[in-house]
Structures are given as C-alpha cells and as structure tokens.
Design a protein around this motif. Structure first.
Motif, PDB file in Angstrom:
ATOM      1  N   ALA A 295       0.831  -1.204   0.000  1.00 45.00           N
ATOM      2  CA  ALA A 295       0.000   0.000   0.000  1.00 45.00           C
ATOM      3  C   ALA A 295       0.866   1.254   0.000  1.00 45.00           C
ATOM      4  CB  ALA A 295      -0.941   0.001   1.199  1.00 45.00           C
ATOM      5  N   ILE A 296       1.959   1.246   0.741  1.00 45.63           N
ATOM      6  CA  ILE A 296       2.869   2.404   0.750  1.00 45.63           C
ATOM      7  C   ILE A 296       3.459   2.602  -0.642  1.00 45.63           C
ATOM      8  CG2 ILE A 296       5.056   3.311   1.649  1.00 45.63           C
ATOM      9  CD1 ILE A 296       2.630   3.437   3.620  1.00 45.63           C
ATOM     10  N   GLU A 297       3.853   1.522  -1.289  1.00 46.86           N
ATOM     11  CA  GLU A 297       4.398   1.636  -2.645  1.00 46.86           C
ATOM     12  C   GLU A 297       3.360   2.230  -3.600  1.00 46.86           C
ATOM     13  OE1 GLU A 297       7.593   1.324  -3.605  1.00 46.86           O
ATOM     14  OE2 GLU A 297       7.876   1.100  -1.443  1.00 46.86           O
ATOM     15  N   VAL A 298       2.114   1.792  -3.468  1.00 50.33           N
ATOM     16  CA  VAL A 298       1.036   2.327  -4.304  1.00 50.33           C
ATOM     17  C   VAL A 298       0.860   3.819  -4.030  1.00 50.33           C
ATOM     18  CG1 VAL A 298      -1.457   2.261  -4.728  1.00 50.33           C
ATOM     19  CG2 VAL A 298      -0.165   0.125  -4.557  1.00 50.33           C
ATOM     20  N   LEU A 299       0.838   4.196  -2.759  1.00 50.25           N
ATOM     21  CA  LEU A 299       0.634   5.602  -2.398  1.00 50.25           C
ATOM     22  C   LEU A 299       1.761   6.499  -2.895  1.00 50.25           C
ATOM     23  CD1 LEU A 299      -0.747   5.157   1.210  1.00 50.25           C
ATOM     24  CD2 LEU A 299      -1.985   6.136  -0.740  1.00 50.25           C
ATOM     25  N   LYS A 300       2.968   5.984  -2.956  1.00 47.33           N
ATOM     26  CA  LYS A 300       4.087   6.773  -3.485  1.00 47.33           C
ATOM     27  C   LYS A 300       3.822   7.194  -4.935  1.00 47.33           C
ATOM     28  CE  LYS A 300       7.732   4.766  -0.630  1.00 47.33           C
ATOM     29  NZ  LYS A 300       8.940   3.910  -0.658  1.00 47.33           N
ATOM     30  N   GLY A 301       3.241   6.301  -5.708  1.00 42.45           N
ATOM     31  CA  GLY A 301       2.950   6.598  -7.107  1.00 42.45           C
ATOM     32  C   GLY A 301       1.587   7.225  -7.335  1.00 42.45           C
ATOM     33  N   ARG A 302       0.675   6.987  -6.404  1.00 41.03           N
ATOM     34  CA  ARG A 302      -0.699   7.477  -6.556  1.00 41.03           C
ATOM     35  C   ARG A 302      -1.191   8.059  -5.227  1.00 41.03           C
ATOM     36  NH1 ARG A 302      -3.935   2.619  -9.257  1.00 41.03           N
ATOM     37  NH2 ARG A 302      -5.571   4.190  -9.286  1.00 41.03           N
ATOM     38  N   PRO A 303      -0.610   9.181  -4.797  1.00 40.55           N
ATOM     39  CA  PRO A 303      -0.962   9.736  -3.491  1.00 40.55           C
ATOM     40  C   PRO A 303      -2.429  10.122  -3.336  1.00 40.55           C
ATOM     41  CG  PRO A 303       0.457  11.243  -4.703  1.00 40.55           C
ATOM     42  CD  PRO A 303       0.404   9.968  -5.478  1.00 40.55           C
ATOM     43  N   ALA A 304      -3.134  10.332  -4.433  1.00 35.17           N
ATOM     44  CA  ALA A 304      -4.561  10.670  -4.341  1.00 35.17           C
ATOM     45  C   ALA A 304      -5.362   9.538  -3.695  1.00 35.17           C
ATOM     46  CB  ALA A 304      -5.122  10.991  -5.719  1.00 35.17           C
ATOM     47  N   LEU A 305      -4.847   8.319  -3.744  1.00 41.74           N
ATOM     48  CA  LEU A 305      -5.542   7.193  -3.112  1.00 41.74           C
ATOM     49  C   LEU A 305      -5.548   7.294  -1.590  1.00 41.74           C
ATOM     50  CD1 LEU A 305      -4.501   4.164  -5.342  1.00 41.74           C
ATOM     51  CD2 LEU A 305      -6.746   5.260  -5.181  1.00 41.74           C
ATOM     52  N   SER A 306      -4.796   8.252  -1.050  1.00 40.32           N
ATOM     53  CA  SER A 306      -4.812   8.435   0.401  1.00 40.32           C
ATOM     54  C   SER A 306      -6.170   8.940   0.883  1.00 40.32           C
ATOM     55  CB  SER A 306      -3.718   9.406   0.841  1.00 40.32           C
ATOM     56  OG  SER A 306      -3.989  10.716   0.379  1.00 40.32           O
ATOM     57  N   GLU A 307      -7.018   9.344  -0.069  1.00 36.88           N
ATOM     58  CA  GLU A 307      -8.368   9.808   0.265  1.00 36.88           C
ATOM     59  C   GLU A 307      -9.430   8.738   0.046  1.00 36.88           C
ATOM     60  OE1 GLU A 307      -8.781  12.779   1.682  1.00 36.88           O
ATOM     61  OE2 GLU A 307      -6.619  13.061   1.516  1.00 36.88           O
ATOM     62  N   ASP A 308      -9.014   7.547  -0.422  1.00 37.62           N
ATOM     63  CA  ASP A 308      -9.989   6.513  -0.752  1.00 37.62           C
ATOM     64  C   ASP A 308      -9.474   5.138  -0.321  1.00 37.62           C
ATOM     65  OD1 ASP A 308     -11.861   4.773  -1.855  1.00 37.62           O
ATOM     66  OD2 ASP A 308     -11.963   5.843  -3.765  1.00 37.62           O
TER      67      ASP A 308
END
Length: 132
Positions: free
Chosen positions: A84-97
């Motif tokens: 999930a951290i790796e995903v958030l690094k590339g797609r920080p907008a997912l921190s809202e969903d």
C-alpha cells in the motif's frame, strides 16, 4: 481516522517521545487505551501486524528497521501494508480513498480489508511514513 489508525499514530508518538522503545509494546499500550486491556479489539492481529510490518521495513519515521512481528503467519498483513505504501508513493490521491487503495493492493481480488489500510492511511496522512 478510525481507532486502529489512532492506535498506530499514538504508538509512533509514544516511541518518538521516548516513552516506549519497541513498536510491539507501543502498539499494545496504545491499543489497550483505545479498546481496553485484554479485549478482542486490542489483540486484533491484522492492523497490529500491518503496523509492525511497516516498522520492520524502516518505513515509519523514527523507528529503526528490525524484527517486530511475533508470528511468521502474520507476514501477509505486513505485505499488504508495504505494498500500500508503494502504491501511495505513485498514486498519493488514493490516500483519500481507503477502499480504492485496498482494491489496488489486492489486484482487484474481492477480499475485505481488516483495518490494515486504516493503519497505513493514518500514518501516511500524518506524515509518519518515510516515503522516499
């Protein structure tokens, strides 16, 4: 932020303040305050092992990498959190969903998360994750 997210943030704050030095002890104390000593919610493994897994990998600000997870069978929750951290690094907008993030981590497989993403997102949104 839900209660498991609060537990994760409070555990990190306890470590950063010098009150506790081991992530497992800090988690257990913070969870006891949030849920009550000895309760099922305090002992719940999925969010705890997501937190400990992030700590093991050196991804949590102020916590050295090390060996913190108690049972080897709990490594899947570490994997979910680290991914999930790796995903958030590339797609920080997912921190809202949270649910969208979980779907990406699970590669579209239908499985409900068990508070692992609450831990990840609380730490991410409080800038307690080392993201370089």
């Amino acid at each position: 932020m839900n209660r498991y997210g609060e537990v994760a943030v409070n555990a990190v704050r306890s470590i950063l303040s010098g009150e506790d030095v081991h992530p497992l002890i800090a988690w257990k104390k913070a969870a006891a305050v949030a849920f009550g000593e000895g309760t099922w919610a305090q002992r719940k493994g999925c969010p705890k092992n997501a937190f400990l897994g992030l700590c093991e990998e050196g991804l949590v600000r102020g916590i050295a990498s090390g060996s913190y997870i108690e049972k080897s069978g709990s490594l899947k929750n570490k994997g979910y959190a680290v991914q999930a951290i790796e995903v958030l690094k590339g797609r920080p907008a997912l921190s809202e969903d949270k649910l969208a993030l979980w779907r990406v981590v699970m590669h579209g497989n239908e499985m409900s998360h068990n508070s692992q993403m609450d831990v990840v997102l609380a730490l991410w949104n409080k800038q307690l994750i080392i993201s370089q």
